[in-house]
Design an enzyme around this catalytic site. Structure first.
Site, PDB file in Angstrom:
ATOM      1  N   GLY A 156       0.789  -1.226   0.000  1.00  0.00           N
ATOM      2  CA  GLY A 156       0.000   0.000   0.000  1.00  0.00           C
ATOM      3  C   GLY A 156       0.818   1.273   0.000  1.00  0.00           C
ATOM      4  CB  SER A 157       4.335   2.121  -0.829  1.00  0.00           C
ATOM      5  OG  SER A 157       4.449   1.685  -2.163  1.00  0.00           O
ATOM      6  CG  ASN A 158       2.109   3.145  -5.555  1.00  0.00           C
ATOM      7  OD1 ASN A 158       2.626   4.102  -6.109  1.00  0.00           O
ATOM      8  ND2 ASN A 158       2.661   1.939  -5.534  1.00  0.00           N
ATOM      9  CE  LYS A 187     -12.242 -16.655 -12.219  1.00  0.00           C
ATOM     10  NZ  LYS A 187     -13.043 -17.136 -13.328  1.00  0.00           N
ATOM     11  NE  ARG A 195      -8.030 -11.378  -5.063  1.00  0.00           N
ATOM     12  CZ  ARG A 195      -7.949 -12.689  -4.837  1.00  0.00           C
ATOM     13  NH1 ARG A 195      -8.437 -13.548  -5.699  1.00  0.00           N
ATOM     14  NH2 ARG A 195      -7.393 -13.148  -3.734  1.00  0.00           N
ATOM     15  CG  ASN A 238      -3.793  -1.229 -12.963  1.00  0.00           C
ATOM     16  OD1 ASN A 238      -3.694  -1.435 -11.754  1.00  0.00           O
ATOM     17  ND2 ASN A 238      -3.062  -1.898 -13.847  1.00  0.00           N
ATOM     18  CG  HIS A 283       1.719  -2.418 -15.359  1.00  0.00           C
ATOM     19  ND1 HIS A 283       1.355  -3.665 -14.870  1.00  0.00           N
ATOM     20  CD2 HIS A 283       2.805  -2.623 -16.138  1.00  0.00           C
ATOM     21  CE1 HIS A 283       2.185  -4.573 -15.350  1.00  0.00           C
ATOM     22  NE2 HIS A 283       3.072  -3.973 -16.120  1.00  0.00           N
TER      23      HIS A 283
HETATM   24  C1  GAR Z   1       3.157  -1.343  -7.499  1.00  0.00           C
HETATM   25  O1  GAR Z   1       4.479  -1.418  -7.959  1.00  0.00           O
HETATM   26  C2  GAR Z   1       2.192  -1.456  -8.661  1.00  0.00           C
HETATM   27  O2  GAR Z   1       2.666  -0.884  -9.838  1.00  0.00           O
HETATM   28  C3  GAR Z   1       2.082  -2.956  -8.798  1.00  0.00           C
HETATM   29  O3  GAR Z   1       2.037  -3.429  -7.477  1.00  0.00           O
HETATM   30  C4  GAR Z   1       2.820  -2.574  -6.654  1.00  0.00           C
HETATM   31  C5  GAR Z   1       2.017  -2.220  -5.429  1.00  0.00           C
HETATM   32  O4  GAR Z   1       2.830  -1.604  -4.465  1.00  0.00           O
HETATM   33  N1  GAR Z   1       0.912  -3.331  -9.525  1.00  0.00           N
HETATM   34  C6  GAR Z   1       0.880  -4.324 -10.389  1.00  0.00           C
HETATM   35  O5  GAR Z   1       1.842  -5.018 -10.635  1.00  0.00           O
HETATM   36  C7  GAR Z   1      -0.460  -4.530 -11.063  1.00  0.00           C
HETATM   37  N2  GAR Z   1      -0.351  -5.473 -12.122  1.00  0.00           N
HETATM   38  P1  GAR Z   1       2.168  -0.934  -3.189  1.00  0.00           P
HETATM   39  O6  GAR Z   1       1.239  -1.965  -2.552  1.00  0.00           O
HETATM   40  O7  GAR Z   1       3.328  -0.619  -2.293  1.00  0.00           O
HETATM   41  O8  GAR Z   1       1.437   0.287  -3.630  1.00  0.00           O
END
Ligand code: GAR
Length: 196
Positions: A11-13, A65, A93, A109, A111
């Protein structure tokens, strides 16, 4: 602009978005709730820390999913918050047509690669293993094609010859933490248009 965040992991984002809101840097966006398919995910702690509803919802028996029944429950729970924007911030998912239709043209999303290169899982590792010299991250609209919706914005990251995978991961995450809150802010003030 009512926003809900969906995530499965650290969940850093989500945290950077919540922090941006707290600091007044998220335009007209208002984070209403955080949803996770993982009860123990860090994203849940971040939500609580920022005083947001942190909602765990079971995804059912499949790994990649939501099963039909769970999907209906997710739609209902998310609709309660009347989101104009649903942000997938590390949600791992694939979302199916009923969910996509419920929040049509309102789901974005994040990526960790420069799409259309390296879609799917482990975008950073895929780019590292391929040996590209520039990679980065993408925010895109979500449609039925996994990581295939229209690109909203991207940030590039240079791969140095002495970067190991961990170093590259750190750089891509840093780029993500700048890009995603900025896209949410720009959407909220109409600087980036929603699809019609
Ligand atoms: C992020 O790097 C995001 O781009 C990736 O998961 C990570 C989540 O990090 N998402 C995917 O790969 C989606 N296909 P976070 O939980 O620290 O935000």
């Amino acid at each position: 602009m009512n926003v809900v965040l969906l995530g499965s992991g650290t969940g850093s984002n989500a945290e950077t978005i919540l922090r941006a809101e707290k600091n007044g840097d998220l335009g007209d966006a208002s984070i209403k709730a955080v949803f996770s398919d993982n009860e123990n995910a860090g994203i849940m702690d971040h939500a609580s820390h920022y005083g947001k509803p942190a909602r765990f919802l079971s995804a059912g028996p499949f790994k990649t999913k939501l099963d039909g029944e769970s999907e209906t429950a997710w739609i209902k729970e998310i609709e309660f918050y009347e989101p104009q924007l649903v942000v997938l911030a590390g949600f791992m998912r694939v979302l199916k047509p009923p969910f996509l239709q419920a929040f049509q043209k309102r789901i974005i999303n994040l990526h960790p690669s420069l799409l259309p290169s390296f879609p799917g899982l482990n975008g950073i590792r895929q780019a590292f293993d391929y040996g590209v010299k520039v990679t980065g991250c993408t925010v895109h609209w979500v449609n039925e094609i996994v990581d295939g919706g229209a690109v909203i914005d991207q940030a590039a990251v240079r791969v140095q010859n002495d970067d190991n995978l961990q170093a590259l991961e750190a750089k891509v995450h840093e780029a993500e933490h700048r890009l995603l809150p900025e896209v949410v802010r720009r959407l909220s003030i109409g600087e980036i248009p929603f699809p019609r």
